[in-house]
Design a protein around this motif. Sequence first.
Motif, PDB file in Angstrom:
ATOM      1  N   ILE A   1      20.385   8.863  27.629  1.00 10.02           N
ATOM      2  CA  ILE A   1      19.359   9.310  28.798  1.00 10.02           C
ATOM      3  C   ILE A   1      18.606   8.241  29.288  1.00 10.02           C
ATOM      4  O   ILE A   1      18.533   8.006  30.715  1.00 10.02           O
ATOM      5  CB  ILE A   1      18.217  10.452  28.400  1.00 10.02           C
ATOM      6  CG1 ILE A   1      19.054  11.650  27.737  1.00 10.02           C
ATOM      7  CG2 ILE A   1      17.157  10.596  29.086  1.00 10.02           C
ATOM      8  CD1 ILE A   1      17.894  12.616  26.810  1.00 10.02           C
ATOM      9  N   ASN A   2      17.970   7.431  28.395  1.00  6.28           N
ATOM     10  CA  ASN A   2      17.461   6.007  29.028  1.00  6.28           C
ATOM     11  C   ASN A   2      18.437   5.020  30.118  1.00  6.28           C
ATOM     12  O   ASN A   2      18.119   4.625  31.154  1.00  6.28           O
ATOM     13  CB  ASN A   2      16.982   4.901  28.037  1.00  6.28           C
ATOM     14  CG  ASN A   2      15.434   5.562  27.479  1.00  6.28           C
ATOM     15  OD1 ASN A   2      14.840   6.381  28.231  1.00  6.28           O
ATOM     16  ND2 ASN A   2      15.175   5.299  26.210  1.00  6.28           N
ATOM     17  N   THR A   3      19.440   5.176  29.601  1.00  6.90           N
ATOM     18  CA  THR A   3      20.705   4.583  30.422  1.00  6.90           C
ATOM     19  C   THR A   3      20.775   5.111  31.729  1.00  6.90           C
ATOM     20  O   THR A   3      21.162   4.515  32.768  1.00  6.90           O
ATOM     21  CB  THR A   3      21.936   4.352  29.698  1.00  6.90           C
ATOM     22  OG1 THR A   3      21.851   3.662  28.564  1.00  6.90           O
ATOM     23  CG2 THR A   3      23.073   3.320  30.396  1.00  6.90           C
ATOM     24  N   LEU A   4      20.822   6.327  31.696  1.00  7.19           N
ATOM     25  CA  LEU A   4      21.399   7.036  32.980  1.00  7.19           C
ATOM     26  C   LEU A   4      19.886   6.812  33.942  1.00  7.19           C
ATOM     27  O   LEU A   4      20.265   6.702  34.990  1.00  7.19           O
ATOM     28  CB  LEU A   4      21.330   8.542  32.630  1.00  7.19           C
ATOM     29  CG  LEU A   4      21.785   9.413  34.115  1.00  7.19           C
ATOM     30  CD1 LEU A   4      23.058   8.921  34.323  1.00  7.19           C
ATOM     31  CD2 LEU A   4      21.757  10.693  33.247  1.00  7.19           C
ATOM     32  N   ILE A   5      18.734   6.898  33.225  1.00 13.14           N
ATOM     33  CA  ILE A   5      17.614   6.955  34.074  1.00 13.14           C
ATOM     34  C   ILE A   5      17.393   5.542  34.649  1.00 13.14           C
ATOM     35  O   ILE A   5      17.145   5.468  35.990  1.00 13.14           O
ATOM     36  CB  ILE A   5      16.535   7.463  33.287  1.00 13.14           C
ATOM     37  CG1 ILE A   5      16.344   8.704  33.048  1.00 13.14           C
ATOM     38  CG2 ILE A   5      15.007   6.835  34.002  1.00 13.14           C
ATOM     39  CD1 ILE A   5      15.244   9.339  32.006  1.00 13.14           C
ATOM     40  N   TRP A   6      17.720   4.500  33.957  1.00 16.67           N
ATOM     41  CA  TRP A   6      17.407   3.156  34.184  1.00 16.67           C
ATOM     42  C   TRP A   6      18.544   2.725  35.137  1.00 16.67           C
ATOM     43  O   TRP A   6      18.379   1.874  36.135  1.00 16.67           O
ATOM     44  CB  TRP A   6      17.284   2.366  33.256  1.00 16.67           C
ATOM     45  CG  TRP A   6      15.701   2.242  32.432  1.00 16.67           C
ATOM     46  CD1 TRP A   6      15.275   3.301  31.499  1.00 16.67           C
ATOM     47  CD2 TRP A   6      14.668   1.694  32.794  1.00 16.67           C
ATOM     48  NE1 TRP A   6      14.032   3.075  31.020  1.00 16.67           N
ATOM     49  CE2 TRP A   6      13.572   2.029  32.125  1.00 16.67           C
ATOM     50  CE3 TRP A   6      14.321   0.728  33.687  1.00 16.67           C
ATOM     51  CZ2 TRP A   6      12.262   1.449  32.100  1.00 16.67           C
ATOM     52  CZ3 TRP A   6      13.217   0.036  33.768  1.00 16.67           C
ATOM     53  CH2 TRP A   6      12.119   0.263  32.909  1.00 16.67           C
ATOM     54  N   GLY A   7      19.979   3.020  34.872  1.00 18.38           N
ATOM     55  CA  GLY A   7      20.786   2.798  35.634  1.00 18.38           C
ATOM     56  C   GLY A   7      20.995   3.525  36.912  1.00 18.38           C
ATOM     57  O   GLY A   7      21.356   2.819  38.063  1.00 18.38           O
ATOM     58  N   VAL A   8      20.484   4.516  37.169  1.00 19.29           N
ATOM     59  CA  VAL A   8      20.694   5.248  38.412  1.00 19.29           C
ATOM     60  C   VAL A   8      19.177   5.095  39.190  1.00 19.29           C
ATOM     61  O   VAL A   8      19.270   4.150  40.320  1.00 19.29           O
ATOM     62  CB  VAL A   8      21.187   6.697  38.373  1.00 19.29           C
ATOM     63  CG1 VAL A   8      20.817   7.376  39.616  1.00 19.29           C
ATOM     64  CG2 VAL A   8      22.275   6.944  37.752  1.00 19.29           C
TER      65      VAL A   8
END
Length: 153
Positions: A134-141
């Motif tokens: 979830i963090n990767t998705l939020i920070w990545g997008v």
Amino acid sequence: AWDNLAWFAVLVGMAGQLTNLGIVSWMSNCVAKLLQSFSLSWPVAFCVLEASYFLIHYLFASQTGHVGALYSAFLAMHIAAGVPSVLSALALAFNTNLFGAITHYSSGQAAVYFGAGYMELPDVFRLGFITALINTLIWGVVGTIWWKFLGLY
């Protein structure tokens, strides 16, 4: 509490010794040369280095030990790969906070929750993995768009 303080001192000391013995700079130079040999663009190198920095935390028992041993090395690798320096420094700092929930030993808070019996070990790893995704998705997008808006790259 004193037991934790004693172990924490050992971990920080070991991280410092990795730097003093030149292991961190040697590793940094090897990885920087490897990334340059692949001729990666800086955004790709940035993603590879950030993912590596995050996943390497499974090998460390504290955030402070991890940062003490690897932050400067990874910052040097980012800059050598052509990543903007302010973006590199901030992303590594933010990433340091994100890996605090991936295991039962990844941060002081995680150890307290696990040690108090609030969670079973398989649940800690499962929820840590989900949180990481979830963090990767939020920070990545969202983060990528926001950092562009702020002019960090």
